[in-house]
Design a protein around this motif. Structure first.
Motif, short mmCIF file in Angstrom:
data_model
loop_
_atom_site.label_atom_id
_atom_site.label_comp_id
_atom_site.label_asym_id
_atom_site.label_seq_id
_atom_site.Cartn_x
_atom_site.Cartn_y
_atom_site.Cartn_z
N SER A 57 0.83 -1.21 0.00
CA SER A 57 0.00 0.00 0.00
C SER A 57 0.86 1.26 0.00
O SER A 57 0.53 2.26 -0.66
N VAL A 58 1.97 1.23 0.74
CA VAL A 58 2.89 2.36 0.75
C VAL A 58 3.47 2.59 -0.65
O VAL A 58 3.53 3.72 -1.15
N LEU A 59 3.87 1.50 -1.30
CA LEU A 59 4.40 1.61 -2.65
C LEU A 59 3.33 2.05 -3.64
O LEU A 59 3.62 2.76 -4.61
N PHE A 60 2.09 1.64 -3.40
CA PHE A 60 1.00 2.07 -4.27
C PHE A 60 0.77 3.58 -4.16
O PHE A 60 0.47 4.24 -5.15
N ALA A 61 0.96 4.13 -2.95
CA ALA A 61 0.82 5.57 -2.78
C ALA A 61 1.87 6.31 -3.61
O ALA A 61 1.58 7.33 -4.24
N MET A 62 3.09 5.77 -3.62
CA MET A 62 4.13 6.37 -4.45
C MET A 62 3.76 6.29 -5.92
O MET A 62 3.95 7.25 -6.69
N SER A 63 3.21 5.14 -6.33
CA SER A 63 2.79 4.96 -7.72
C SER A 63 1.69 5.95 -8.09
O SER A 63 1.68 6.50 -9.19
N CYS A 64 0.74 6.16 -7.18
CA CYS A 64 -0.33 7.13 -7.43
C CYS A 64 0.24 8.53 -7.61
O CYS A 64 -0.23 9.30 -8.45
N GLY A 65 1.26 8.87 -6.82
CA GLY A 65 1.89 10.17 -6.97
C GLY A 65 2.51 10.35 -8.34
O GLY A 65 2.39 11.41 -8.96
N PRO A 98 14.99 11.65 2.19
CA PRO A 98 15.14 11.04 3.52
C PRO A 98 13.84 11.03 4.34
O PRO A 98 13.80 10.39 5.40
N MET A 99 12.80 11.73 3.88
CA MET A 99 11.63 11.96 4.72
C MET A 99 10.87 10.69 5.14
O MET A 99 10.33 10.66 6.25
N GLY A 104 6.76 8.08 11.59
CA GLY A 104 6.57 6.94 12.48
C GLY A 104 5.21 6.28 12.39
O GLY A 104 4.99 5.24 13.02
N ILE A 105 4.30 6.84 11.61
CA ILE A 105 2.97 6.26 11.50
C ILE A 105 2.61 6.07 10.03
O ILE A 105 3.04 6.85 9.17
N VAL A 110 2.18 7.27 4.01
CA VAL A 110 1.48 7.19 2.73
C VAL A 110 1.44 8.56 2.05
O VAL A 110 1.67 8.69 0.85
N LEU A 111 1.16 9.60 2.82
CA LEU A 111 1.11 10.95 2.26
C LEU A 111 2.47 11.39 1.75
O LEU A 111 2.58 11.97 0.65
N VAL A 112 3.53 11.09 2.51
CA VAL A 112 4.88 11.46 2.07
C VAL A 112 5.26 10.72 0.80
O VAL A 112 5.83 11.30 -0.13
N MET A 113 4.90 9.43 0.72
CA MET A 113 5.24 8.67 -0.47
C MET A 113 4.47 9.15 -1.70
O MET A 113 4.96 9.07 -2.82
#
Length: 423
Positions: A57-65, A98-99, A104-105, A110-113
């Motif tokens: 899901s984290v990687l999917f957020a990056m893909s959406c970006g 680096p962000m 930590g949550i 997800v927002l950063v990615m």
């Protein structure tokens, strides 16, 4: 200034050399930044205790970006110019590199990615527009070498990540240091492009493919569709390996974090080597013969490595797969340009080839965006080994479609071979 209005420069001109080095450095920075991040994915997962599904899901957020950045980046290149947009997006990408390790949550991560993906995608659009600008001024193909610069960046970034992990350097410090070094390279690229006197504003390739191909014959549609499938499979496989190879090596092959990060570096190194010599190899030995052999070997090697779950066999598989996949996408772009030119009867020129390349880019980036999260979700439902087995099937599909990459160029009325001008 419009691209079409820019004069063709002499191949021996120092201006061309500066432009090629400048654009190549931007490709290098983008590849190195991406690989630096993926080399520390295992550390991010361990630090936050993410499951395979959560990491997907984290990687999917990056893909959406990345996906969301495409239409905005196209407009931005027209308004600001590709040169300025590449610099701004590169600075944003390096600042945010680096962000993820400051978060930590999961919701904030997800927002950063999403933001990291947007900066990455915007920079990729801008650098490809610059590449088209430079290619239009050079009488010989250079796109493969520029993609080689991206792979070289991936090799350096992943290799540095492996060394950093082996030395026990915290990911935050590693990525901050990488951002500083790459910022210097980006500044050098900016200076070279200024001295090369490229136009401040460049015409972009169309982000949406023209539907005129459908009106130019079903056979051409089928060929372009097949080439699009090749790009989809190639981009998906490369993206999935970039994000999941280190995780698989660490979790399933019991590799240390430093050795796991080395897997993608080896894959990128093989791709870089092949891309630098690929044009000559394909010319001498034949496109279909070479690509069919190398992609088949890559698929068999990857399947065997997944079954054996050994670090040494996995590294051999990454080498063979990198050699096989390196020239697939550049060759597909060239084949699409030839088909588009043939369908247009030689009257559409660069515009027809650009529409074909845009069509294939849409297929390719769809695979690149979908690959990492799909592997994560499949791994959550089965195992990571079975999920990566999907890549074996995708590479096998490329093997079956390889004859499309060797489609002969159309001969014009004088018997000359028509070639795409911007691929």
């Amino acid at each position: 200034m419009d691209e079409s209005a820019a004069p063709l420069l002499s191949p021996s001109s120092s201006t061309i050399a500066r432009a090629r080095w400048g654009v190549g450095l931007i490709f290098f920075v983008n590849g190195a930044a991406f690989a630096s991040w993926v080399s520390r994915i295992p550390a991010l997962r361990a630090g936050l205790g993410l499951s395979e599904g959560a990491l997907g899901s984290v990687l999917f957020a990056m893909s959406c970006g990345v996906l969301l950045s495409f239409p905005l980046a196209g407009k931005g290149a027209q308004l600001l110019g590709a040169r300025q947009l590449a610099l701004l997006a590169g600075v944003a990408l390096l600042l945010m590199l680096p962000m993820p390790f400051l978060i930590g949550i999961l919701p904030s991560l997800v927002l950063v990615m999403l933001e990291v993906g947007a900066a990455l995608g915007t920079m990729q659009v801008a650098m490809n527009v610059l590449a088209v600008d430079v290619q239009a001024r050079v009488p010989r193909p250079i796109m493969s070498s520029l993609h080689g610069a991206w792979s070289a960046g991936g090799l350096v970034g992943a290799g540095a990540g492996s060394l950093a992990a082996h030395a026990g350097l915290r990911p935050l410090l590693h990525l901050a240091g990488a951002a500083v070094v790459l910022a210097g390279a980006l500044l050098l690229a900016w200076m070279l492009l200024l001295r090369a006197r490229l136009p401040a504003r460049s015409a972009t390739m169309p982000m949406r493919p023209s539907m005129s191909f459908r009106q130019q014959g079903r056979r051409v549609d089928r060929v372009l569709l097949g080439l699009g499938v090749i790009c989809f499979c190639a981009f998906l496989s490369e993206g999935a390996l970039a994000d999941w190879s280190a995780v698989w090596l660490h979790d399933k092959a019991s590799a240390s974090e430093s050795r796991a990060a080395l897997g993608y570096a080896i894959f990128a190194g093989a791709m870089t080597t092949m891309r630098m010599v690929g044009d000559r190899v394909l010319e001498v030995f034949g496109t279909v013969r070479v690509l069919r052999l190398l992609t088949a070997l890559g698929a068999l090697a990857l399947g065997g490595a997944l079954l054996l779950a050994r670090v040494d066999t996995a590294m051999i598989a990454f080498v063979l797969l990198g050699l096989g996949m390196a020239t697939v996408v550049p060759t597909a772009f060239a084949a699409a340009g030839r088909r588009a030119d043939a369908a247009a009867g030689g009257t559409a020129g660069e515009a027809s080839a650009a529409r074909a390349v845009a069509l294939l880019s849409g297929f390719g980036y769809s695979g690149l965006l979908l690959g990492p999260p799909v592997i994560g979700w499949l791994a959550q439902a089965t195992t990571l080994t079975w999920a990566l087995g999907l890549l074996v099937l995708l590479v096998a599909a490329i093997v079956a479609l390889v004859p499309l990459l060797g489609e002969p160029a159309r001969a014009d009325g004088k018997g000359a071979v028509a070639r795409p001008s911007a691929t």
